[in-house]
Write an enzyme that holds these catalytic residues in place. Structure first.
Site, PDB file in Angstrom:
ATOM      1  N   CYS A  60      75.244  32.716  90.340  1.00  0.00           N
ATOM      2  CA  CYS A  60      74.286  31.892  91.086  1.00  0.00           C
ATOM      3  C   CYS A  60      74.892  31.433  92.412  1.00  0.00           C
ATOM      4  O   CYS A  60      75.087  32.241  93.299  1.00  0.00           O
ATOM      5  CB  CYS A  60      73.810  30.730  90.202  1.00  0.00           C
ATOM      6  SG  CYS A  60      72.285  29.970  90.778  1.00  0.00           S
TER       7      CYS A  60
ATOM      8  N   HIS B 287      72.386  33.220  84.711  1.00  0.00           N
ATOM      9  CA  HIS B 287      73.510  32.430  84.198  1.00  0.00           C
ATOM     10  C   HIS B 287      73.937  32.890  82.808  1.00  0.00           C
ATOM     11  O   HIS B 287      73.396  32.402  81.811  1.00  0.00           O
ATOM     12  CB  HIS B 287      73.091  30.962  84.098  1.00  0.00           C
ATOM     13  CG  HIS B 287      72.969  30.268  85.407  1.00  0.00           C
ATOM     14  ND1 HIS B 287      73.996  29.543  85.975  1.00  0.00           N
ATOM     15  CD2 HIS B 287      71.939  30.191  86.281  1.00  0.00           C
ATOM     16  CE1 HIS B 287      73.605  29.042  87.133  1.00  0.00           C
ATOM     17  NE2 HIS B 287      72.355  29.416  87.346  1.00  0.00           N
TER      18      HIS B 287
ATOM     19  N   GLU C  95      76.526  32.002  81.198  1.00  0.00           N
ATOM     20  CA  GLU C  95      77.133  30.872  80.468  1.00  0.00           C
ATOM     21  C   GLU C  95      76.076  29.988  79.803  1.00  0.00           C
ATOM     22  O   GLU C  95      76.395  29.176  78.949  1.00  0.00           O
ATOM     23  CB  GLU C  95      78.033  30.053  81.395  1.00  0.00           C
ATOM     24  CG  GLU C  95      77.340  29.047  82.306  1.00  0.00           C
ATOM     25  CD  GLU C  95      76.648  29.665  83.515  1.00  0.00           C
ATOM     26  OE1 GLU C  95      76.550  30.908  83.598  1.00  0.00           O
ATOM     27  OE2 GLU C  95      76.188  28.883  84.387  1.00  0.00           O
TER      28      GLU C  95
END
Lengths: 85, 220
Positions: free
Chosen positions: B86, B194, B196
């Site tokens: 990002c 993302h 994560e």
């Protein structure tokens, strides 16, 4: 040492979509201004730079505009320089 | 293997990345404050999401001059694995480690939703575990994720197999449906989604965990 006033105009390259400009253009119509055919949003950046002479000031401002103030991948920039009184 | 996580003023996914790598995968991590110069002992570096230095001027434009990134640039040029997520992807393009730029989403909305992605791993070291055309789901959360590059340059990237992640349904107007890109060598990956945030079946699935686990196993 002289101080140079500069105004750096940063605009999106013509090939890059400007959705914020388009949204603003649509609002112009709602204001009753119907003739707006093109509206592109850029940035104007004012800089006061101390430099020994105009050539040095120009070189520094070119570097600043090309490497920091604008991203040449998506933006064009132009520069106006005036020596302060 | 230890993974460095760069922390800029304004980063906000640094702890999520640590949670994913340490908490979910058991890999040691070290935060790298933006003024640090020491990357000693690190085997991979992650640039996390957020709003580095407030993202003033342009996303990633000021972060590009962070002291720690001089070392990250050297690390990447030596072939060290670097992942930009990002805002981290935006920083990698501003640094010139990846081509192009990320701009305001086509419809101006901040988009926060799961997206289906098609993986074309090519020689990207981060995605070696995937087959060509495999589909994964990762969340996006960005206002400026519309990838922009001139048409001829996009074609060159496609020919060299650098467009490694594509949106199945383009949410933001990115040219070529680009969601993620790697460099020519394959060690630097930038992506808007993302991974994560997809490391727990209770919150967003586990496709991100699989991606990170496979990559770190490959690099170890």
């Amino acid at each position: 040492m002289p101080v140079f006033h500069a105004r750096v105009q940063v605009s999106l390259r013509p090939s890059v979509l400007d959705p914020a400009g388009e949204a603003t253009r649509a609002a112009a119509g709602r204001l009753g201004v119907h003739g707006v055919k093109r509206l592109r949003i850029g940035k104007a950046i004012e800089v006061d730079l101390e430099a020994p002479d105009r050539a040095t000031a120009e070189a520094q401002l070119h570097l600043l505009s090309d490497r920091l103030l604008a991203n040449p991948v998506i933006e064009n920039w132009s520069l106006e320089i005036n020596e302060a009184g | 293997m230890t993974i460095g996580i760069v922390v800029f003023p304004g980063s906000n996914c640094d702890r999520d990345v640590r949670w994913a790598l340490e908490g979910r995968l058991g890999r040691p991590t070290r935060f790298l404050w933006h003024e640090e110069h020491d990357l000693g002992g690190l085997d991979a570096v992650v640039l996390p999401g957020g709003f580095s230095y407030g993202d003033y001027l342009r996303c990633g434009a000021i972060a590009r001059f962070a002291p720690v990134l001089e070392e990250v640039r050297d690390f990447a040029q030596r072939g060290g694995p670097v992942l930009g997520i990002c805002n981290g992807f935006q920083v990698l393009t501003e640094m010139g480690l990846l081509p192009g730029a990320l701009t305001r989403n086509r419809d101006l909305h901040f988009l926060c939703e799961p997206t289906a992605l098609e993986v074309r791993p090519g020689r990207c070291g981060w995605l070696g575990a995937y087959g060509e055309g495999e589909r994964i789901i990762l969340p996006i959360a960005h206002g400026e994720g519309r990838y922009q590059i001139e048409a001829d340059e996009l074609q060159r990237l496609e020919e060299r197999g650098q467009v490694v992640l594509r949106y199945a349904r383009n949410p933001n107007g990115s040219v070529g449906d680009v969601a993620g890109l790697c460099n020519e060598r394959g060690n630097v990956l930038g992506l808007m989604p993302h991974p994560e945030r997809a490391c727990d079946p209770a919150t967003g699935g586990t496709d991100g965990q699989r991606l990170l686990a496979a990559a770190l196993t490959a690099f170890a």
